[in-house]
Scaffold this motif. Structure first.
Motif, PDB file in Angstrom:
ATOM      1  N   GLY A 336      36.976  33.357 -24.935  1.00 25.51           N
ATOM      2  CA  GLY A 336      35.772  33.626 -24.156  1.00 25.51           C
ATOM      3  C   GLY A 336      35.395  35.094 -24.199  1.00 25.51           C
ATOM      4  N   ASP A 338      35.703  37.180 -21.742  1.00 26.09           N
ATOM      5  CA  ASP A 338      36.546  37.999 -20.864  1.00 26.09           C
ATOM      6  C   ASP A 338      37.973  37.448 -20.863  1.00 26.09           C
ATOM      7  N   PRO A 339      38.677  37.536 -21.991  1.00 26.86           N
ATOM      8  CA  PRO A 339      39.977  36.873 -22.099  1.00 26.86           C
ATOM      9  C   PRO A 339      41.034  37.391 -21.123  1.00 26.86           C
ATOM     10  N   HIS A 341      40.798  37.834 -18.148  1.00 27.67           N
ATOM     11  CA  HIS A 341      40.683  37.101 -16.880  1.00 27.67           C
ATOM     12  C   HIS A 341      40.589  35.589 -17.099  1.00 27.67           C
ATOM     13  N   ASN A 342      40.758  35.150 -18.340  1.00 29.00           N
ATOM     14  CA  ASN A 342      40.712  33.721 -18.664  1.00 29.00           C
ATOM     15  C   ASN A 342      42.130  33.162 -18.513  1.00 29.00           C
ATOM     16  N   THR A 344      43.455  30.177 -18.194  1.00 23.61           N
ATOM     17  CA  THR A 344      43.882  29.071 -19.056  1.00 23.61           C
ATOM     18  C   THR A 344      44.254  29.581 -20.440  1.00 23.61           C
ATOM     19  N   PHE A 345      43.389  30.413 -21.000  1.00 19.73           N
ATOM     20  CA  PHE A 345      43.667  30.963 -22.323  1.00 19.73           C
ATOM     21  C   PHE A 345      44.957  31.773 -22.325  1.00 19.73           C
TER      22      PHE A 345
END
Length: 693
Positions: A336, A338-339, A341-342, A344-345
């Motif tokens: 995404g 903003d990884p 703060h992602n 799940t990722f």
């Protein structure tokens, strides 16, 4: 558009099923495919009827249970739809039982001791998640293959088991993260296939290519890939015609062949297919390898899928592009905008890091075969050391989380060429690293170690299982956490501390990396034989049993099968080399020496001084003697093989004794080729093979 008209026309696809099945039957079958629900026998009866009617309309007269035994290729016996119904009358029938169950001879395929010769019964069973298709007048039904006592004898059954285990574990993870809409997590794979094309007539004159898939003899051509002019260059007309027909064939079977181009070495090419579920991609790749050979033959060409057909130029691999998707269309490996703060990722990325480090030996094992030993670590493919490339941006994010620092944020830059007329565009989050065996490339991981001739089933079985293990470990922590977000940060910190050593963003081909990897404690299994014992290591057997992918007996059986195949392949190569040298190369060398000697006598009788002719005669005669001596050494070691008995000792003897003797024999044969005239060399040389298509 032709491609749209022919796409999937030979496949009993979802579209065909929706048209031909009653609505309730279709919906039930769809739930079986997508959610893994048990198949209703009434559904199977209706599907069998519709499948037969459709197949007969496509020109089919027979059906076969198509399965993938541990031979690396596919198999199936064919039965006619016809059945007797009276006095010289027949009917066409295909029952639910015939669809669901088949019975090939289980003792005639590699079983690693799971089946004795007298224990012949084995079963194939329909895989409703992979569509049937019609090929050459036969309905092909994708199936799994197991023994009478239930052990897997194929590549597909463990893959399907691992997919179920991963889906269940990953779905639990998503629930803990607050996702209540997804009902399945599906490993999706896109496969890149490299191969060589050579002239069929030249191929037929090379016993080594016909029996072994690679050249056991042959001096390098004056020009190989030094100028980098073949890669993505102009496709020759003959090859272009082959590629056009191959694409049409692949499309007709529902295989989305998307990309085609010349590869790095002369006569080397590649096609890449669009993503599908792991088991369907595996089926498609097996079919694609078969179709590539068939289409090549139609065009007077031979397709070589061996990992190293020719010395001195790049070999061929099969890049396994792996990602995870939910049934509602979400890519769990998409960082995404903003990884950092992602959540799940970050959690799934940490799961990969832990899995790849903890089970690096299994990933190496999944790419182990005799052919791949020529390719891995040869500065044309990743080394036999497992590491992971993430790129500087993602690595920095993980390191900041581990150090509990804020960092500078995640920014995607724009690409400008410096030419005003050319458009600017958003750059990817990292460069690509073609030297890494396991590289993150935007929203997927690319496992680059698999050999071009191998099935991708084992690699994806391992990936599914080791990822399920990491997620299971994380699930335990998340289920007890008061604050999920804080716990994910803690998981990332712990993962980087315990497993961050696996991340390497540099040049995997460099000698310095070998030293650095050893310092980090990363295992370097340079030969397949060194990788085989990983199958029965205690931690790995426990892993496979925990997720019901393999039992201990299946692990031991597969280790035995892989080792036996390794030994047999190299033994066949030795026998082929002995045959070629004793019946072709050595007699040719003797004839050539005789011809040179006769010419030298004629020169002497004419009274012309030509000292270089005598030197050349002595050189050629000496090389002929060296060939004879080296041939004797190979024959001696080949005979000794049969007396060893123990497969591990046999493999060690092959590597330590037989292969060096074969390399010495090849050296002298190749030297003879380089000093003799072309007419005296009895087989097509490298110029004929890789520069004459």
């Amino acid at each position: 558009m032709e491609s749209k008209k022919i796409f999937g026309r030979r496949v009993f696809s979802d579209k065909v099923q929706r048209q031909r099945l009653p609505a309730d039957i279709y919906e039930s079958l769809k739930k079986t495919r997508q959610q893994g629900l048990e198949l209703d026998p009434h559904v199977a009866k209706e599907v069998a009827r519709a499948m037969m009617e459709w197949a007969i309309e496509q020109g089919a007269t027979h059906y076969t249970h198509w399965f993938q035994p541990m031979t690396g290729i596919t198999a199936g016996k064919q039965d006619a739809f016809l059945s007797p119904s009276g006095d010289m009358e027949v009917i066409e029938e295909f029952s639910a039982t015939a669809l669901i169950k088949g019975e090939p001879d289980a003792s005639s395929f590699p079983s690693g001791g799971l089946r004795a010769t007298f224990e012949a019964r084995g079963y194939t069973t329909w895989d409703p998640t992979s569509p049937a298709f019609v090929k050459d007048g036969t309905l092909y039904i994708p199936t799994a293959f197991c023994s009478y006592t239930g052990e897997a004898l194929d590549q597909k059954t463990p893959l399907l088991r691992s997919m179920e285990a991963l889906s269940a574990t990953a779905l639990r993870t998503l629930r803990l993260l607050g996702n209540t809409t997804s009902n399945a997590v599906i490993p999706t794979v896109g496969c890149e296939q490299e191969y060589f094309l050579i002239d069929r007539e030249k191929y037929e004159r090379r016993l080594d290519l016909k029996l072994c898939g690679r050249t056991l003899l042959g001096a390098r051509a004056p020009k190989g890939q030094e100028l980098d002019d073949h890669y993505c260059g102009r496709i020759r007309l003959r090859v272009a015609a082959f590629m056009r027909e191959l694409d049409r064939e692949l499309w007709s079977y529902g295989i989305v062949s998307k990309t085609r181009h010349n590869e790095a070495a002369p006569a080397q090419h590649e096609f890449a297919c669009v993503y599908d579920t792991a088991n369907i991609t595996c089926d498609h790749n097996q079919l694609a390898m078969e179709l590539t050979r068939i289409v090549a033959k139609k065009h007077g060409l031979a397709c070589l899928l061996h990992e190293k057909p020719f010395a001195g130029v790049n070999g061929s691999g099969k890049h396994d592009n792996y990602s995870l998707s939910t049934d509602d269309g979400r890519n769990l490996l998409s960082p995404g905008k903003d990884p950092q703060h992602n959540l799940t990722f970050l959690l799934f990325l940490a799961a990969f890091i832990r899995a790849v480090d903890k089970y690096a030996d299994l990933l190496r094992l999944s790419a182990a075969c005799a052919g791949n030993d020529h390719r891995l670590g040869a500065c044309e493919a990743p080394p036999a050391i497992i590491s992971m490339f993430l790129g500087s941006a993602l690595t920095e994010i993980l390191e900041n989380i581990a150090a509990e620092t804020a960092g500078n944020g995640y920014r995607l830059g724009s690409m400008s060429t410096g030419v005003s007329a050319l458009p600017t565009f958003e750059k990817d989050d990292s460069d690509r690293n073609r030297t890494s065996p396991f590289a993150f490339t935007g929203n997927k991981f690319e496992f680059r170690m698999v050999g071009s001739s191998q099935s991708i089933a084992m690699a994806n079985t391992v990936l599914n299982t080791i990822l399920a293990d990491s997620l299971h470990c994380f699930n335990t922590r998340l289920s007890m956490a008061d604050d999920v977000e804080l716990e994910i940060a803690a998981i990332v910190r712990d993962t980087m501390h315990d497993h961050g050593r696996i991340i390497f963003n540099g040049n995997n081909y460099s000698p310095e990396w070998i030293v650095e990897a050893e310092r980090r404690g990363l295992e370097n299994m340079s030969s397949s034989q060194a990788a085989f014992p990983a199958f029965t290591r205690k931690k790995n057997v426990e892993l496979f049993e925990r997720f019901h992918v393999f039992c201990e007996a299946e692990c031991r059986a597969r280790q035995e099968i892989m080792l036996e195949n390794y030994n047999k392949v190299l033994s066949i190569e030795a026998a082929t080399m002995i045959t070629m040298v004793s019946r072709q190369l050595y007699p040719a060398a003797v004839r050539y020496v005789g011809a040179v000697a006769s010419a030298y006598r004629s020169v002497q009788e004419a009274g012309v001084p030509l000292p270089s002719a005598r030197a050349h005669l002595e050189d050629a005669a000496g090389e002929a003697d060296q060939i004879a001596a080296a041939l004797h050494a190979v024959e001696e070691r080949y005979r000794k093989l049969s007396s060893i008995g123990d497969p591990m000792e046999e493999g060690a003897f092959i590597r330590q004794e037989l292969i060096p003797a074969m390399e010495e024999l090849r050296r002298h044969c190749d030297r003879f080729e380089s000093i003799s005239d072309k007419e005296s060399y009895p087989i097509p040389d490298y110029i004929d093979l890789i520069h004459r298509v």
